[in-house]
Motif scaffolding. Structure first.
Motif, PDB file in Angstrom:
ATOM      1  N   LEU A   1      11.381  40.259  20.810  1.00 51.76           N
ATOM      2  CA  LEU A   1      11.832  41.238  19.820  1.00 51.76           C
ATOM      3  C   LEU A   1      11.107  41.071  18.488  1.00 51.76           C
ATOM      4  O   LEU A   1      10.865  42.055  17.783  1.00 51.76           O
ATOM      5  CB  LEU A   1      13.346  41.130  19.603  1.00 51.76           C
ATOM      6  N   GLU A   2      10.749  39.857  18.148  1.00 48.84           N
ATOM      7  CA  GLU A   2      10.063  39.633  16.867  1.00 48.84           C
ATOM      8  C   GLU A   2       8.642  40.192  16.858  1.00 48.84           C
ATOM      9  O   GLU A   2       8.022  40.304  15.813  1.00 48.84           O
ATOM     10  CB  GLU A   2      10.058  38.152  16.471  1.00 48.84           C
ATOM     11  N   LYS A   3       8.121  40.613  18.013  1.00 46.76           N
ATOM     12  CA  LYS A   3       6.790  41.228  18.114  1.00 46.76           C
ATOM     13  C   LYS A   3       6.864  42.750  18.118  1.00 46.76           C
ATOM     14  O   LYS A   3       5.910  43.407  18.482  1.00 46.76           O
ATOM     15  CB  LYS A   3       6.080  40.747  19.393  1.00 46.76           C
ATOM     16  N   MET A   4       8.001  43.292  17.704  1.00 45.62           N
ATOM     17  CA  MET A   4       8.194  44.744  17.663  1.00 45.62           C
ATOM     18  C   MET A   4       8.284  45.189  16.201  1.00 45.62           C
ATOM     19  O   MET A   4       9.375  45.205  15.615  1.00 45.62           O
ATOM     20  CB  MET A   4       9.454  45.137  18.432  1.00 45.62           C
ATOM     21  N   PRO A   5       7.144  45.570  15.599  1.00 42.82           N
ATOM     22  CA  PRO A   5       7.151  45.888  14.164  1.00 42.82           C
ATOM     23  C   PRO A   5       7.990  47.109  13.786  1.00 42.82           C
ATOM     24  O   PRO A   5       8.650  47.118  12.735  1.00 42.82           O
ATOM     25  CB  PRO A   5       5.668  46.121  13.837  1.00 42.82           C
ATOM     26  N   ARG A   6       8.014  48.150  14.616  1.00 39.40           N
ATOM     27  CA  ARG A   6       8.810  49.336  14.283  1.00 39.40           C
ATOM     28  C   ARG A   6      10.298  49.048  14.388  1.00 39.40           C
ATOM     29  O   ARG A   6      11.090  49.584  13.605  1.00 39.40           O
ATOM     30  CB  ARG A   6       8.419  50.515  15.171  1.00 39.40           C
TER      31      ARG A   6
ATOM     32  N   SER B   1      11.649  46.084  13.768  1.00 38.64           N
ATOM     33  CA  SER B   1      11.933  45.289  12.562  1.00 38.64           C
ATOM     34  C   SER B   1      12.037  46.184  11.336  1.00 38.64           C
ATOM     35  O   SER B   1      12.893  45.977  10.474  1.00 38.64           O
ATOM     36  CB  SER B   1      10.845  44.238  12.341  1.00 38.64           C
ATOM     37  N   GLU B   2      11.173  47.178  11.259  1.00 38.23           N
ATOM     38  CA  GLU B   2      11.207  48.104  10.129  1.00 38.23           C
ATOM     39  C   GLU B   2      12.485  48.933  10.135  1.00 38.23           C
ATOM     40  O   GLU B   2      13.067  49.207   9.091  1.00 38.23           O
ATOM     41  CB  GLU B   2       9.994  49.026  10.204  1.00 38.23           C
ATOM     42  N   ALA B   3      12.949  49.316  11.316  1.00 42.02           N
ATOM     43  CA  ALA B   3      14.131  50.180  11.427  1.00 42.02           C
ATOM     44  C   ALA B   3      15.446  49.434  11.199  1.00 42.02           C
ATOM     45  O   ALA B   3      16.344  49.960  10.538  1.00 42.02           O
ATOM     46  CB  ALA B   3      14.159  50.859  12.792  1.00 42.02           C
ATOM     47  N   VAL B   4      15.569  48.225  11.744  1.00 39.42           N
ATOM     48  CA  VAL B   4      16.864  47.532  11.691  1.00 39.42           C
ATOM     49  C   VAL B   4      16.784  46.098  11.182  1.00 39.42           C
ATOM     50  O   VAL B   4      17.780  45.394  11.193  1.00 39.42           O
ATOM     51  CB  VAL B   4      17.559  47.547  13.076  1.00 39.42           C
ATOM     52  N   GLY B   5      15.617  45.653  10.758  1.00 36.66           N
ATOM     53  CA  GLY B   5      15.473  44.292  10.244  1.00 36.66           C
ATOM     54  C   GLY B   5      14.909  43.351  11.294  1.00 36.66           C
ATOM     55  O   GLY B   5      14.797  43.683  12.474  1.00 36.66           O
ATOM     56  N   GLU B   6      14.532  42.172  10.845  1.00 33.28           N
ATOM     57  CA  GLU B   6      13.952  41.162  11.724  1.00 33.28           C
ATOM     58  C   GLU B   6      14.924  40.805  12.843  1.00 33.28           C
ATOM     59  O   GLU B   6      16.122  40.689  12.617  1.00 33.28           O
ATOM     60  CB  GLU B   6      13.599  39.896  10.935  1.00 33.28           C
ATOM     61  N   GLN B   7      14.376  40.627  14.028  1.00 31.21           N
ATOM     62  CA  GLN B   7      15.188  40.329  15.205  1.00 31.21           C
ATOM     63  C   GLN B   7      14.715  39.029  15.851  1.00 31.21           C
ATOM     64  O   GLN B   7      13.559  38.642  15.714  1.00 31.21           O
ATOM     65  CB  GLN B   7      15.088  41.468  16.222  1.00 31.21           C
ATOM     66  N   GLN B   8      15.599  38.402  16.570  1.00 31.72           N
ATOM     67  CA  GLN B   8      15.303  37.202  17.344  1.00 31.72           C
ATOM     68  C   GLN B   8      15.634  37.493  18.803  1.00 31.72           C
ATOM     69  O   GLN B   8      16.427  38.365  19.102  1.00 31.72           O
ATOM     70  CB  GLN B   8      16.153  36.015  16.861  1.00 31.72           C
ATOM     71  N   GLY B   9      15.035  36.737  19.699  1.00 35.35           N
ATOM     72  CA  GLY B   9      15.362  36.882  21.112  1.00 35.35           C
ATOM     73  C   GLY B   9      14.332  37.703  21.855  1.00 35.35           C
ATOM     74  O   GLY B   9      13.229  37.944  21.368  1.00 35.35           O
ATOM     75  N   GLU B  10      14.741  38.158  23.039  1.00 34.81           N
ATOM     76  CA  GLU B  10      13.820  38.876  23.907  1.00 34.81           C
ATOM     77  C   GLU B  10      14.489  40.083  24.539  1.00 34.81           C
ATOM     78  O   GLU B  10      15.706  40.137  24.659  1.00 34.81           O
ATOM     79  CB  GLU B  10      13.312  37.939  25.007  1.00 34.81           C
ATOM     80  N   CYS B  11      13.646  41.007  24.930  1.00 37.38           N
ATOM     81  CA  CYS B  11      14.091  42.195  25.651  1.00 37.38           C
ATOM     82  C   CYS B  11      13.700  41.998  27.110  1.00 37.38           C
ATOM     83  O   CYS B  11      12.518  41.804  27.420  1.00 37.38           O
ATOM     84  CB  CYS B  11      13.400  43.427  25.065  1.00 37.38           C
ATOM     85  N   ALA B  12      14.676  42.010  28.005  1.00 33.74           N
ATOM     86  CA  ALA B  12      14.414  41.878  29.443  1.00 33.74           C
ATOM     87  C   ALA B  12      13.986  43.245  29.975  1.00 33.74           C
ATOM     88  O   ALA B  12      14.629  44.257  29.700  1.00 33.74           O
ATOM     89  CB  ALA B  12      15.653  41.396  30.171  1.00 33.74           C
TER      90      ALA B  12
ATOM     91  N   LEU C   1      -2.736  50.893  28.627  1.00 34.82           N
ATOM     92  CA  LEU C   1      -1.437  51.242  28.073  1.00 34.82           C
ATOM     93  C   LEU C   1      -0.838  50.009  27.413  1.00 34.82           C
ATOM     94  O   LEU C   1      -0.778  48.932  28.020  1.00 34.82           O
ATOM     95  CB  LEU C   1      -0.509  51.756  29.175  1.00 34.82           C
ATOM     96  N   ASP C   2      -0.401  50.161  26.182  1.00 36.27           N
ATOM     97  CA  ASP C   2       0.266  49.085  25.449  1.00 36.27           C
ATOM     98  C   ASP C   2       1.733  49.059  25.891  1.00 36.27           C
ATOM     99  O   ASP C   2       2.551  49.844  25.405  1.00 36.27           O
ATOM    100  CB  ASP C   2       0.142  49.341  23.951  1.00 36.27           C
ATOM    101  N   LEU C   3       2.047  48.180  26.827  1.00 30.34           N
ATOM    102  CA  LEU C   3       3.412  48.122  27.373  1.00 30.34           C
ATOM    103  C   LEU C   3       4.431  47.709  26.331  1.00 30.34           C
ATOM    104  O   LEU C   3       5.562  48.191  26.340  1.00 30.34           O
ATOM    105  CB  LEU C   3       3.476  47.153  28.552  1.00 30.34           C
ATOM    106  N   TRP C   4       4.058  46.797  25.445  1.00 27.64           N
ATOM    107  CA  TRP C   4       5.009  46.343  24.432  1.00 27.64           C
ATOM    108  C   TRP C   4       5.431  47.506  23.540  1.00 27.64           C
ATOM    109  O   TRP C   4       6.589  47.627  23.169  1.00 27.64           O
ATOM    110  CB  TRP C   4       4.425  45.205  23.612  1.00 27.64           C
ATOM    111  N   SER C   5       4.490  48.373  23.216  1.00 24.51           N
ATOM    112  CA  SER C   5       4.796  49.537  22.400  1.00 24.51           C
ATOM    113  C   SER C   5       5.715  50.501  23.154  1.00 24.51           C
ATOM    114  O   SER C   5       6.627  51.091  22.565  1.00 24.51           O
ATOM    115  CB  SER C   5       3.497  50.233  21.997  1.00 24.51           C
ATOM    116  N   VAL C   6       5.491  50.659  24.450  1.00 22.42           N
ATOM    117  CA  VAL C   6       6.343  51.529  25.277  1.00 22.42           C
ATOM    118  C   VAL C   6       7.767  50.984  25.309  1.00 22.42           C
ATOM    119  O   VAL C   6       8.742  51.727  25.128  1.00 22.42           O
ATOM    120  CB  VAL C   6       5.773  51.660  26.707  1.00 22.42           C
TER     121      VAL C   6
END
Length: 170
Positions: free
Chosen positions: A28-33, A35-46, A116-121
């Motif tokens: 989650l910390e590698k998702m800049p949009r 972080s911009e929308a809801v603040g810095e996050q910790q953890g992972e997205c399964a 395709l940038d999967l992380w962005s998707v």
């Protein structure tokens, strides 16, 4: 193919041709949009992704994601953990004109240079599934319903009352 970390970029047309399955996480910390929308996050997205080709030769990605994000309660402004779960079906396309002709069941995703940038998707799908507003449940929020209501009647102010006063002096 089962992996622990979803690759950042892939060749989706090749993966669709062999009906590849990817399962893993995106930090989650590698998702800049996000972080911009809801603040810095910790953890992972399964994430679970199934690439394929349908009966009309349309290449697609069927996916599911689960994550816990921390939002701000709109009543008390304190952190509020929210579980997000989403399923999605994406149709691969090389441009806007091809995306406009996808069957309605697919949400378009544009593939540039066969990459395709999967992380962005994943980030985009996570953003789409965030709640519009976030509140703690009634009994758990430090701010009660009574504190949110004003007992006084709100006086409406006429912005032209000063002009009326000046007019009456003449």
């Amino acid at each position: 193919m089962s992996i622990t970390r979803i690759p950042h970029t892939v060749e989706p047309y090749r993966l669709a041709a062999v009906a590849e399955h990817l399962e893993g996480t995106v930090p989650l910390e590698k998702m800049p949009r996000l972080s911009e929308a809801v603040g810095e996050q910790q953890g992972e997205c399964a994430v679970r992704l199934q690439f394929g080709v349908d009966e009309q030769a349309q290449r697609y990605i069927r996916g599911a994601l689960e994550a816990r994000v921390v939002l701000e309660c709109q009543r008390c402004l304190q952190p509020l953990p929210v579980d997000i779960s989403a399923d999605f079906l994406l149709g691969l396309s090389v441009g806007d004109s091809q995306a406009a002709h996808l069957p309605k069941r697919y949400d378009p995703v544009i593939v540039e240079n066969d990459q395709l940038d999967l992380w962005s998707v994943v980030e985009e799908e996570l953003l789409l599934d965030l709640p519009q507003v976030a509140f703690h449940p009634e009994g758990e929020c430090p701010v009660s319903q009574e504190q949110l209501q004003s007992g006084d009647e709100i006086e409406t102010h006429n912005p032209f009352s000063v002009l009326n006063t000046l007019k009456s002096k003449n």
